[in-house]
Write an enzyme that holds these catalytic residues in place. Structure first.
Site, PDB file in Angstrom:
ATOM      1  N   TRP A 103       0.831  -1.215   0.000  1.00  0.00           N
ATOM      2  CA  TRP A 103       0.000   0.000   0.000  1.00  0.00           C
ATOM      3  C   TRP A 103       0.851   1.245   0.000  1.00  0.00           C
ATOM      4  O   TRP A 103       0.480   2.264  -0.587  1.00  0.00           O
ATOM      5  CB  TRP A 103      -0.986  -0.025   1.173  1.00  0.00           C
ATOM      6  CG  TRP A 103      -1.847  -1.250   1.108  1.00  0.00           C
ATOM      7  CD1 TRP A 103      -1.812  -2.313   1.957  1.00  0.00           C
ATOM      8  CD2 TRP A 103      -2.812  -1.568   0.089  1.00  0.00           C
ATOM      9  NE1 TRP A 103      -2.716  -3.267   1.540  1.00  0.00           N
ATOM     10  CE2 TRP A 103      -3.334  -2.837   0.413  1.00  0.00           C
ATOM     11  CE3 TRP A 103      -3.290  -0.909  -1.037  1.00  0.00           C
ATOM     12  CZ2 TRP A 103      -4.307  -3.468  -0.365  1.00  0.00           C
ATOM     13  CZ3 TRP A 103      -4.252  -1.528  -1.814  1.00  0.00           C
ATOM     14  CH2 TRP A 103      -4.741  -2.781  -1.482  1.00  0.00           C
ATOM     15  N   ASP A 172      -1.561   6.585   6.391  1.00  0.00           N
ATOM     16  CA  ASP A 172      -2.617   5.662   5.981  1.00  0.00           C
ATOM     17  C   ASP A 172      -2.854   4.728   7.168  1.00  0.00           C
ATOM     18  O   ASP A 172      -2.047   3.849   7.448  1.00  0.00           O
ATOM     19  CB  ASP A 172      -2.139   4.884   4.745  1.00  0.00           C
ATOM     20  CG  ASP A 172      -3.118   3.777   4.325  1.00  0.00           C
ATOM     21  OD1 ASP A 172      -4.139   3.579   5.016  1.00  0.00           O
ATOM     22  OD2 ASP A 172      -2.847   3.125   3.299  1.00  0.00           O
ATOM     23  N   LYS A 196     -12.277  -2.075   7.801  1.00  0.00           N
ATOM     24  CA  LYS A 196     -11.544  -3.016   8.667  1.00  0.00           C
ATOM     25  C   LYS A 196     -11.938  -2.802  10.127  1.00  0.00           C
ATOM     26  O   LYS A 196     -12.482  -3.690  10.766  1.00  0.00           O
ATOM     27  CB  LYS A 196     -10.044  -2.867   8.466  1.00  0.00           C
ATOM     28  CG  LYS A 196      -9.645  -3.210   7.027  1.00  0.00           C
ATOM     29  CD  LYS A 196      -8.307  -2.644   6.661  1.00  0.00           C
ATOM     30  CE  LYS A 196      -8.107  -2.572   5.169  1.00  0.00           C
ATOM     31  NZ  LYS A 196      -8.161  -3.865   4.488  1.00  0.00           N
TER      32      LYS A 196
HETATM   33  N1  PMP Z   1      -4.212   0.956   2.722  1.00  0.00           N
HETATM   34  C1  PMP Z   1      -4.163  -0.148   3.486  1.00  0.00           C
HETATM   35  C2  PMP Z   1      -3.218  -0.192   4.636  1.00  0.00           C
HETATM   36  C3  PMP Z   1      -4.995  -1.225   3.170  1.00  0.00           C
HETATM   37  O1  PMP Z   1      -4.951  -2.325   3.924  1.00  0.00           O
HETATM   38  C4  PMP Z   1      -5.880  -1.131   2.072  1.00  0.00           C
HETATM   39  C5  PMP Z   1      -6.850  -2.222   1.707  1.00  0.00           C
HETATM   40  N2  PMP Z   1      -6.653  -3.443   2.159  1.00  0.00           N
HETATM   41  C6  PMP Z   1      -5.869   0.025   1.296  1.00  0.00           C
HETATM   42  C7  PMP Z   1      -5.028   1.056   1.672  1.00  0.00           C
HETATM   43  C8  PMP Z   1      -6.758   0.178   0.107  1.00  0.00           C
HETATM   44  O2  PMP Z   1      -8.043   0.432   0.545  1.00  0.00           O
HETATM   45  P1  PMP Z   1      -9.291   0.598  -0.441  1.00  0.00           P
HETATM   46  O3  PMP Z   1      -9.617  -0.762  -0.930  1.00  0.00           O
HETATM   47  O4  PMP Z   1     -10.330   1.201   0.463  1.00  0.00           O
HETATM   48  O5  PMP Z   1      -8.883   1.512  -1.538  1.00  0.00           O
END
Ligand code: PMP
Length: 361
Positions: A103, A172, A196
């Site tokens: 990410w 994030d 989450k």
């Molecule tokens: N950042 C983190 C730390 C994640 O775990 C995730 C999704 N698992 C995301 C960003 C992406 O999130 P989204 O699917 O809401 O775009």
């Protein structure tokens, strides 16, 4: 409560059962008003109360100072990868990023078109098995911000302390927001997809310091400007109403449990149980280095990919769902967010012991 499986999904993830029950009732008839929460205008008095309550509860639980705005946006956390630099960078400006996993890497890619991006740390060579200590990297001179991912959902690593840096952090927090207390003042901006630890998919929470709302370059479109949403209490356009409403229920549940300090203790206790089981044998091997271990996503391997496949198949049969590691790393990942019950961790530990006994190579 009807029979429920143990849901180890990394997200969308387990929610408190009482929240689901209340949400189910309000989907049919919102507080006896003769209409569904799904049918309610976002401009109605009732919905205004829903969103205000969610904002107030989040502020209270996370002790968010008054000079921060709380926004509920759409597009997922992934949209924030671009929206952050779109608003906070610009030609000639620099930001420093820590590459601690998938990410983080995606956010680095998205930032590059909007300014100079310095990657001050990368864990790629060691399979993203840890997060860096402060002092191991240097924030590039003149950086607008230092960007980090507090919990790396896929690799199962987590920052247990946030660095003290000038001028501020951007974080994030998608997979560990509300799991512990944090000092919000260190951050200029925090964002997190809700799915989450906060509620259902569909809403992304952004917590932004007010002075940063003025940084956005002129050419950024209306919907991508934080200020647009901050000025209208996330009601510039139709917000993700239902997700916001469920987030409000989850926040009430959290407050009822005693808030983030209590939650953090519960999370530590659950994770300790699982890590103790992993450390008690050489059959299971934790992916993360010990001081970087995540309390939210516990990642581990078995002696072979074949045994891992067998483990996951048998675990699924036994009522443990969502344990398969992310396709990029394999192995097993047990996501044990706030709403995951301790009992489920205890049962997984027993399952692991029994599996090892039957399947020692
Ligand atoms: N950042 C983190 C730390 C994640 O775990 C995730 C999704 N698992 C995301 C960003 C992406 O999130 P989204 O699917 O809401 O775009």
């Amino acid at each position: 409560m009807p029979e429920r499986i143990y849901n180890f999904s990394p997200g969308p993830a387990v929610l408190p059962y009482e929240v689901l029950e209340q949400a189910a009732k309000d989907v049919v008839n919102y507080q006896g008003k003769g209409l569904s929460i799904l049918e309610m205008s976002h401009r109605s008095k009732d919905f205004t109360n829903v969103i205000n309550e969610a904002v107030d509860l989040l502020r209270e639980l996370m002790a968010i100072p008054d000079n921060y705005k709380i926004l509920f946006l759409q597009g997922g956390a992934s949209t924030q990868f671009a929206m952050v630099p779109m608003n906070l960078l610009g030609p000639g400006k620099t930001a420093t990023y820590l590459n601690t996993g998938t990410w983080a890497k995606k956010s680095i890619k998205e930032a590059k078109p909007f300014g100079k991006v310095v990657v001050a740390y990368s864990g790629e060579e060691t399979g993203f098995d840890r997060v860096p200590e402060q002092g191991e990297y240097t924030v590039a001179p003149g950086s607008e911000y230092l960007y980090l991912v507090s919990n790396n959902t896929i690799f199962g690593t987590q920052f247990h302390q946030f660095p003290d840096v000038e001028p501020y952090l951007v974080c994030d927090m998608s997979s560990d927001i509300l799991s512990r207390e944090v000092d919000v003042k260190k951050f200029g901006l925090i964002f997190a997809g809700a799915q989450k630890n906060m509620g259902p998919a569909g809403a992304t929470v952004v917590i932004i310091r007010e002075d940063l709302l003025e940084k956005t370059p002129e050419n950024v479109p209306t919907m991508f400007r934080y200020k647009t949403h901050a000025e209208k209490n996330s009601l510039y356009n139709t917000p993700p109403c239902y997700a916001i409403y469920v987030i409000g229920l989850v926040l009430k549940w959290l407050k009822g449990l005693g808030g983030l300090k209590v939650m953090a203790e519960m999370n530590q206790d659950k994770a300790d149980l699982l890590y103790k089981a992993i450390d008690g044998t050489d059959y299971y091997r934790g992916h993360a280095q010990k001081n970087s271990r995540s309390l939210m996503n516990v990642t581990f391997n078995l002696p072979s990919p074949e045994l891992e496949a067998k483990f996951i198949a048998e675990a699924t049969q036994a009522g443990f769902d969502g344990l398969k590691g992310h396709r990029s790393v394999g192995g097993v990942r047990a996501s044990i967010y706030n709403a995951f019950p301790r009992e489920g961790v205890e049962k997984l530990v027993s399952f692991m012991k029994a599996f090892e006994q039957k399947n020692r190579p």
